[in-house]
Design a protein around this motif. Sequence first.
Motif, PDB file in Angstrom:
ATOM      1  N   UNK A   7      86.056  80.107  -5.277  1.00 53.47           N
ATOM      2  CA  UNK A   7      85.948  81.461  -4.746  1.00 53.47           C
ATOM      3  C   UNK A   7      85.170  82.403  -5.641  1.00 53.47           C
ATOM      4  N   UNK A   8      84.606  81.898  -6.753  1.00 52.70           N
ATOM      5  CA  UNK A   8      83.758  82.717  -7.613  1.00 52.70           C
ATOM      6  C   UNK A   8      82.307  82.354  -7.355  1.00 52.70           C
ATOM      7  N   UNK A   9      81.472  83.375  -7.214  1.00 50.23           N
ATOM      8  CA  UNK A   9      80.059  83.164  -6.921  1.00 50.23           C
ATOM      9  C   UNK A   9      79.201  83.972  -7.875  1.00 50.23           C
ATOM     10  N   UNK A  10      78.072  83.415  -8.267  1.00 46.98           N
ATOM     11  CA  UNK A  10      77.100  84.222  -9.008  1.00 46.98           C
ATOM     12  C   UNK A  10      76.501  85.212  -8.003  1.00 46.98           C
ATOM     13  N   UNK A  11      75.909  86.288  -8.496  1.00 46.51           N
ATOM     14  CA  UNK A  11      75.266  87.231  -7.589  1.00 46.51           C
ATOM     15  C   UNK A  11      74.184  86.513  -6.777  1.00 46.51           C
TER      16      UNK A  11
END
Length: 64
Positions: A7-11
């Motif tokens: 659920x973590x994404x880079x920009x």
Amino acid sequence: MKSRFDGLLSFKEATDKWGLNESTLRKAVTYGKLIENVDVRKFGKQWIVTEEAMLREYGKPKNV
């Protein structure tokens, strides 16, 4: 098994998935739409955003 990093994404990943410009997310942080250390966090030069925040602010991804 779910990881703490799910659920973590880079920009870059987020903007590609939602069809946005990276400056849109940087401005969202500046104006308080995305809250630092809650929705987003900077690691060195890399910004990370939660998928939950992206869904809340921008709806469903455009490019799945």
